[in-house]
Design a protein around this motif. Structure first.
Motif, PDB file in Angstrom:
ATOM      1  N   VAL A 139      39.593  85.645  42.786  1.00  0.00           N
ATOM      2  CA  VAL A 139      40.074  85.242  41.461  1.00  0.00           C
ATOM      3  C   VAL A 139      40.530  86.467  40.668  1.00  0.00           C
ATOM      4  CG1 VAL A 139      39.451  84.048  39.337  1.00  0.00           C
ATOM      5  CG2 VAL A 139      38.568  83.239  41.491  1.00  0.00           C
ATOM      6  N   LEU A 140      39.826  87.580  40.856  1.00  0.00           N
ATOM      7  CA  LEU A 140      40.235  88.814  40.179  1.00  0.00           C
ATOM      8  C   LEU A 140      41.620  89.249  40.636  1.00  0.00           C
ATOM      9  CD1 LEU A 140      39.387  91.243  38.374  1.00  0.00           C
ATOM     10  CD2 LEU A 140      38.624  92.345  40.444  1.00  0.00           C
ATOM     11  N   ARG A 141      41.856  89.140  41.931  1.00  0.00           N
ATOM     12  CA  ARG A 141      43.169  89.489  42.465  1.00  0.00           C
ATOM     13  C   ARG A 141      44.245  88.609  41.844  1.00  0.00           C
ATOM     14  NH1 ARG A 141      44.272  91.410  48.252  1.00  0.00           N
ATOM     15  NH2 ARG A 141      46.393  90.816  48.648  1.00  0.00           N
ATOM     16  N   GLY A 142      43.917  87.315  41.693  1.00  0.00           N
ATOM     17  CA  GLY A 142      44.877  86.427  41.056  1.00  0.00           C
ATOM     18  C   GLY A 142      45.161  86.830  39.621  1.00  0.00           C
ATOM     19  N   LEU A 143      44.130  87.230  38.900  1.00  0.00           N
ATOM     20  CA  LEU A 143      44.339  87.661  37.516  1.00  0.00           C
ATOM     21  C   LEU A 143      45.178  88.929  37.453  1.00  0.00           C
ATOM     22  CD1 LEU A 143      40.826  87.230  35.884  1.00  0.00           C
ATOM     23  CD2 LEU A 143      42.898  86.036  35.258  1.00  0.00           C
ATOM     24  N   LEU A 144      44.934  89.843  38.374  1.00  0.00           N
ATOM     25  CA  LEU A 144      45.637  91.121  38.308  1.00  0.00           C
ATOM     26  C   LEU A 144      47.093  90.991  38.690  1.00  0.00           C
ATOM     27  CD1 LEU A 144      43.049  93.532  39.863  1.00  0.00           C
ATOM     28  CD2 LEU A 144      43.703  93.374  37.512  1.00  0.00           C
ATOM     29  N   ARG A 145      47.354  90.106  39.669  1.00  0.00           N
ATOM     30  CA  ARG A 145      48.731  90.012  40.139  1.00  0.00           C
ATOM     31  C   ARG A 145      49.667  89.485  39.064  1.00  0.00           C
ATOM     32  NH1 ARG A 145      47.500  92.593  44.240  1.00  0.00           N
ATOM     33  NH2 ARG A 145      48.052  92.020  46.359  1.00  0.00           N
ATOM     34  N   THR A 146      49.124  88.777  38.107  1.00  0.00           N
ATOM     35  CA  THR A 146      49.994  88.187  37.090  1.00  0.00           C
ATOM     36  C   THR A 146      49.841  88.887  35.756  1.00  0.00           C
ATOM     37  OG1 THR A 146      48.254  86.570  36.699  1.00  0.00           O
ATOM     38  CG2 THR A 146      50.062  85.901  38.105  1.00  0.00           C
ATOM     39  N   SER A 147      49.415  90.124  35.773  1.00  0.00           N
ATOM     40  CA  SER A 147      49.300  90.826  34.492  1.00  0.00           C
ATOM     41  C   SER A 147      49.548  92.306  34.719  1.00  0.00           C
ATOM     42  CB  SER A 147      47.911  90.622  33.888  1.00  0.00           C
ATOM     43  OG  SER A 147      46.941  91.154  34.741  1.00  0.00           O
ATOM     44  N   LEU A 148      49.712  93.007  33.643  1.00  0.00           N
ATOM     45  CA  LEU A 148      49.970  94.435  33.713  1.00  0.00           C
ATOM     46  C   LEU A 148      48.643  95.169  33.720  1.00  0.00           C
ATOM     47  CD1 LEU A 148      52.805  95.119  31.147  1.00  0.00           C
ATOM     48  CD2 LEU A 148      52.894  95.472  33.573  1.00  0.00           C
ATOM     49  N   SER A 149      47.890  94.996  34.782  1.00  0.00           N
ATOM     50  CA  SER A 149      46.601  95.655  34.793  1.00  0.00           C
ATOM     51  C   SER A 149      46.335  96.226  36.169  1.00  0.00           C
ATOM     52  CB  SER A 149      45.494  94.677  34.402  1.00  0.00           C
ATOM     53  OG  SER A 149      45.674  93.461  35.048  1.00  0.00           O
ATOM     54  N   VAL A 150      45.370  97.107  36.205  1.00  0.00           N
ATOM     55  CA  VAL A 150      44.999  97.744  37.460  1.00  0.00           C
ATOM     56  C   VAL A 150      43.482  97.909  37.420  1.00  0.00           C
ATOM     57  CG1 VAL A 150      45.291 100.094  36.607  1.00  0.00           C
ATOM     58  CG2 VAL A 150      45.658  99.621  38.990  1.00  0.00           C
ATOM     59  N   CYS A 151      42.856  97.821  38.561  1.00  0.00           N
ATOM     60  CA  CYS A 151      41.405  97.730  38.546  1.00  0.00           C
ATOM     61  C   CYS A 151      40.803  98.689  39.567  1.00  0.00           C
ATOM     62  CB  CYS A 151      40.983  96.300  38.885  1.00  0.00           C
ATOM     63  SG  CYS A 151      39.221  96.043  38.889  1.00  0.00           S
ATOM     64  N   ILE A 152      39.728  99.323  39.166  1.00  0.00           N
ATOM     65  CA  ILE A 152      38.957 100.118  40.120  1.00  0.00           C
ATOM     66  C   ILE A 152      37.573  99.495  40.227  1.00  0.00           C
ATOM     67  CG2 ILE A 152      38.091 101.762  38.403  1.00  0.00           C
ATOM     68  CD1 ILE A 152      38.270 103.921  40.483  1.00  0.00           C
ATOM     69  N   ILE A 153      37.089  99.366  41.435  1.00  0.00           N
ATOM     70  CA  ILE A 153      35.764  98.783  41.663  1.00  0.00           C
ATOM     71  C   ILE A 153      34.996  99.749  42.550  1.00  0.00           C
ATOM     72  CG2 ILE A 153      34.503  96.847  42.659  1.00  0.00           C
ATOM     73  CD1 ILE A 153      36.823  95.095  42.236  1.00  0.00           C
ATOM     74  N   THR A 154      33.787 100.092  42.166  1.00  0.00           N
ATOM     75  CA  THR A 154      32.952 100.839  43.099  1.00  0.00           C
ATOM     76  C   THR A 154      31.899  99.885  43.632  1.00  0.00           C
ATOM     77  OG1 THR A 154      31.322 101.590  41.500  1.00  0.00           O
ATOM     78  CG2 THR A 154      33.272 102.918  41.743  1.00  0.00           C
ATOM     79  N   MET A 155      31.681  99.966  44.914  1.00  0.00           N
ATOM     80  CA  MET A 155      30.803  98.993  45.552  1.00  0.00           C
ATOM     81  C   MET A 155      29.906  99.703  46.545  1.00  0.00           C
ATOM     82  SD  MET A 155      31.968  95.623  47.634  1.00  0.00           S
ATOM     83  CE  MET A 155      32.905  94.941  46.303  1.00  0.00           C
ATOM     84  N   PRO A 156      28.619  99.415  46.505  1.00  0.00           N
ATOM     85  CA  PRO A 156      27.720 100.049  47.477  1.00  0.00           C
ATOM     86  C   PRO A 156      27.772  99.360  48.825  1.00  0.00           C
ATOM     87  CG  PRO A 156      26.465  98.695  45.952  1.00  0.00           C
ATOM     88  CD  PRO A 156      27.888  98.621  45.500  1.00  0.00           C
ATOM     89  N   THR A 157      28.871  99.553  49.555  1.00  0.00           N
ATOM     90  CA  THR A 157      29.020  98.828  50.813  1.00  0.00           C
ATOM     91  C   THR A 157      28.050  99.307  51.880  1.00  0.00           C
ATOM     92  OG1 THR A 157      30.772 100.371  51.326  1.00  0.00           O
ATOM     93  CG2 THR A 157      31.439  98.203  50.597  1.00  0.00           C
ATOM     94  N   HIS A 158      27.490 100.499  51.691  1.00  0.00           N
ATOM     95  CA  HIS A 158      26.556 100.949  52.720  1.00  0.00           C
ATOM     96  C   HIS A 158      25.262 100.137  52.667  1.00  0.00           C
ATOM     97  CE1 HIS A 158      24.204 103.242  49.656  1.00  0.00           C
ATOM     98  NE2 HIS A 158      25.370 103.297  49.077  1.00  0.00           N
TER      99      HIS A 158
END
Lengths: 476, 266
Positions: free
Chosen positions: A288-307
């Motif tokens: 859903v975040l991707r959907g919001l970003l694709r239709t707006s002038l925004s850019v997002c950084i996410i840090t995730m503890p994938t380890h």
């Protein structure tokens, strides 16, 4: 995806501010920048937003990540409308640094910020941002840095694999004096207070949000994620970043930063158990975040503890749902910290995925072995010298290990005896040199026992390094 | 549409086969160039195309399509292309309650849902309108990609059911084609994905598998494409024909060559 023009096209409404496509058949493939706007069509002039520049490949709008070295690896910058996922290093030191660089870049460029965190108050995060380096100061420091840095290795011809001499070295980018794209930051100083006050930012601190009655029915997303999505969507709509608000037309970029997404503080158990109740909560959020970003002038950084994520298949899903994925691996606490091979670096940086947006090809960098260091207040990314990593990974040039195997079998097999002798001499030299490298378990000895049977080449899987006996015993 | 790939597959837009399920799969690399190929191929073949695009926006396909010689905006306007933009619809369905079932209704459901609303959408989009229609040759369903559905909480069985229904309607009833893309997770243990991939492999007539090179990244050879022709309904005593090529993706086309015969190496 060139987000600006598509918002006008897709929303169908009376256009967004930046690409007021008055003509219905204006193609969304438009070159940004003042030079192209007036030439071929009589449409309105595109206003360029500070801190952005068009990509040289297809005119897509790019913003800087705050690290010029990373921008270069990502093909010029971060495309507007995309998600940059940072896989955190083990103690979340360098990933939070990248997070702060991103936000600081937004403040310096005058972008609007949206900072979301579950463990730290966004106001405190903003106080800790690094200070931007002014041009004349940092040029002096750079000259010193280049002079002091010894690079004898670059001059020594590589003895083992001559072909690798021809591979390019990473260029050190000096500070561009009049650049409006990509600034350098001093990680030891705080950002001046007046810059923060002059900037526009919104904070989302999860413990502070009062649980409200949900207007949506429970749809298996964690409570925290639902609230965050609603908050983001609200900001995008209210401030007009997607061009659908008739009152507000925005000519700015919204930089969204989400810290430690997926950690248990967000209410998600993906880092705790393998098959929890909310196992698809995070992926739905990203979608859903991707959907919001694709239709707006925004850019997002996410840090995730994938380890910490137990279920490895989920990491593959998360990677597919993000655009750019960068993994950080710091040497703190690992045995490589004391390894003389890595004395110059603080860790490794892996560019795991680069998107192909509006294009069949993408700007993948040729160098894959990248290390980073935080030296003299500057974060630099360099190509780790190839032969050290080769030694660690126990990969030999093609044909080499084959001949070693020949040596271990009985004499007389194969017609390569004479060259085998020469090769075995070289093999002995290498085996002697790699005595520092401990094998995790001793391999079966065959033949005379003078040369240990070397492990076969370990291949890459998914761009991650696979465990090789040459590695100094680090569990994956 | 890549002319070289058409030669390898021995098809042209004029005389393509009907009633087939084509499976695109990628392992350790990005196989989306195949989706662009088939989209432009079927649009040029004057088919009615229903494209369920779950992972990228419309303008992405449009811009690449223009490089390949098709205009998606025009196709959508004249009714040849029915485009379901998954990302935009997900935002709609998530933030506003819907009166009638939305194709992506499963996003709002707590338990593993089913894809019945999505199938209804596809059937509605591809059903032949009565006389007076502008004569499209045959309908085609294109899905990019099915692994997203798995990552959003649906089970492999639900996705296989959806494909089964689509095949029954589109391939058998309407004599059209279905093309789907699935990611292969490789050595990562993803049971649901493996079930889906195996199930689809047994049902499909043509499998195009884009793999990254075993030795890693190479600037001149981007990967390897394996083509496998199958006959799922007939007995398996006949051997399936299989070909392998390596490819390099360029700005507007993809060039294919036999293994080891890359122009950069020769």
């Amino acid at each position: 995806m060139a987000a600006v023009a598509t918002c006008g096209g897709d929303a169908g409404s009376a256009g967004s501010a930046v690409a007021t496509a008055s003509k219905s058949n204006v193609t969304s493939f438009q070159r940004r920048g003042p030079r192209a706007s007036g030439t071929n069509d009589s449409g309105p002039r595109l206003v360029s937003i500070t801190g952005t520049r068009p990509s040289v490949r297809n005119g897509q709008l790019l913003v800087s990540t705050g690290l010029p070295a990373l921008d270069q690896l990502l093909g010029g910058g971060l495309a507007v409308g995309t998600v940059l996922l940072i896989e955190e290093d083990k103690y979340n030191i360098y990933s939070s640094l990248l997070f702060k660089y991103f936000l600081a870049e937004g403040i310096v460029n005058g972008h609007t910020l949206l900072v979301a965190s579950a463990n730290e108050d966004p106001a405190n995060i903003l106080q800790e941002l690094p200070a931007p380096l002014l041009d004349d100061n940092c040029k002096k420091e750079f000259d010193e840095d280049v002079y002091n840095r010894k690079t004898p290795e670059s001059n020594i011809k590589m003895k083992i694999a001559w072909r690798y001499q021809l591979l390019p070295k990473m260029e050190q980018i000096g500070p561009v004096s009049s650049s409006r794209f990509g600034h350098y930051y001093d990680a030891s100083k705080r950002i001046p207070q007046e810059l923060i006050e002059a900037s526009k930012w919104h904070g989302f601190f999860l413990p502070e949000k009062i649980p409200s009655t949900l207007k949506v029915e429970p749809c298996s997303l964690t409570h925290g994620y639902i609230k965050l999505l609603q908050f983001i969507q609200n900001i995008i709509y209210e401030e007009g970043f997607d061009g659908s608000n008739p009152q507000k037309k925005q000519k700015n970029i919204l930089r969204i930063g989400i810290q430690n997404l997926g950690s248990p503080l967000w209410g998600d158990d993906i880092c705790c158990t393998e098959n929890g109740d909310s196992s698809h909560s995070l992926t739905k959020f990203l979608y859903v975040l991707r959907g919001l970003l694709r239709t707006s002038l925004s850019v997002c950084i996410i840090t995730m503890p994938t380890h910490l994520i137990q279920n490895k298949a989920v990491i593959a899903h998360i990677t597919n749902l993000s655009d750019i994925v960068v993994g950080l691996e710091s040497f703190i606490g690992s045995e490589r910290e004391t390894n003389p091979l890595y004395k110059d670096y603080h860790g490794l940086i892996h560019i795991r995925q680069i998107p192909r947006l509006n294009n069949l090809v993408c700007d993948e960098s040729d160098v894959k072995d990248l290390g980073f260091k935080l030296k003299r207040k500057l974060f630099t990314i360099e190509w780790v010298q190839d032969n050290y990593l080769r030694q660690e990974r126990n990969i030999y040039p093609p044909g080499f290990s084959y001949l070693l195997k020949q040596k271990d079998s009985a004499w007389g097999e194969g017609s390569l005896q004479h060259s085998t002798f020469l090769m075995s001499f070289l093999a002995k030299a290498t085996a002697f040199a790699s005595r520092l490298v401990r094998h995790s378990e001793p391999l079966k000895q065959t033949g005379s026992g003078r040369i240990c049977q070397a492990a076969g080449p370990r291949l890459w899987h998914d761009g991650r390094r696979q465990e090789a006996p040459g590695l100094l015993g680090i569990p994956p | 549409m890549f002319p070289e790939l058409n030669n390898l597959l021995n098809t042209t837009p004029d005389r393509a086969e009907q009633g087939k399920l084509t499976l695109l799969c990628d392992a350790k690399t990005d196989g989306s160039f195949l989706v662009h190929h088939f989209l432009s191929f079927y649009l040029k073949a004057n088919c009615k195309v229903c494209f369920v695009a779950l992972i990228q926006s419309f303008s992405h396909y449009n811009i690449v399509g223009q490089k390949l010689g098709v205009n998606l905006t025009m196709a959508r306007e004249r009714g040849q292309l029915v485009f379901l933009e998954g990302l935009k619809s997900a935002v709609d369905v998530f933030f506003q309650p819907q009166e009638k079932p939305h194709p992506l209704q499963f996003l709002r459901e707590a338990n593993a849902g089913n894809l019945k609303p999505l199938f209804e959408f596809v059937r509605e989009a591809l059903k032949p309108v009565g006389s007076g229609e502008a004569g499209w040759t045959y309908p085609v369903l294109l899905v990019d990609d099915l692994s997203v559905l798995l990552s959003l909480g649906l089970g492999a069985v639900a996705v296989l059911d959806f494909i089964h229904y689509c095949r029954a309607t589109v391939c058998w009833e309407l004599k059209g084609n279905v093309v789907v893309l699935v990611h292969d997770s490789g050595d990562v243990e993803d049971e649901e994905n493996d079930i889906l991939l195996n199930g689809l492999s047994h049902q499909s007539h043509l499998i195009l598998r884009a793999e990254g090179l075993a030795t890693g990244f190479c600037r001149d050879v981007h990967g390897q494409l394996r083509i496998l022709w199958r006959r799922p309904s007939q007995s398996t005593s006949q051997r399936d024909q299989s070909l392998t090529y390596q490819y390099k993706i360029q700005d507007r086309s993809v060039s294919f060559f036999a293994k080891g015969m890359s122009p950069a190496v020769l």
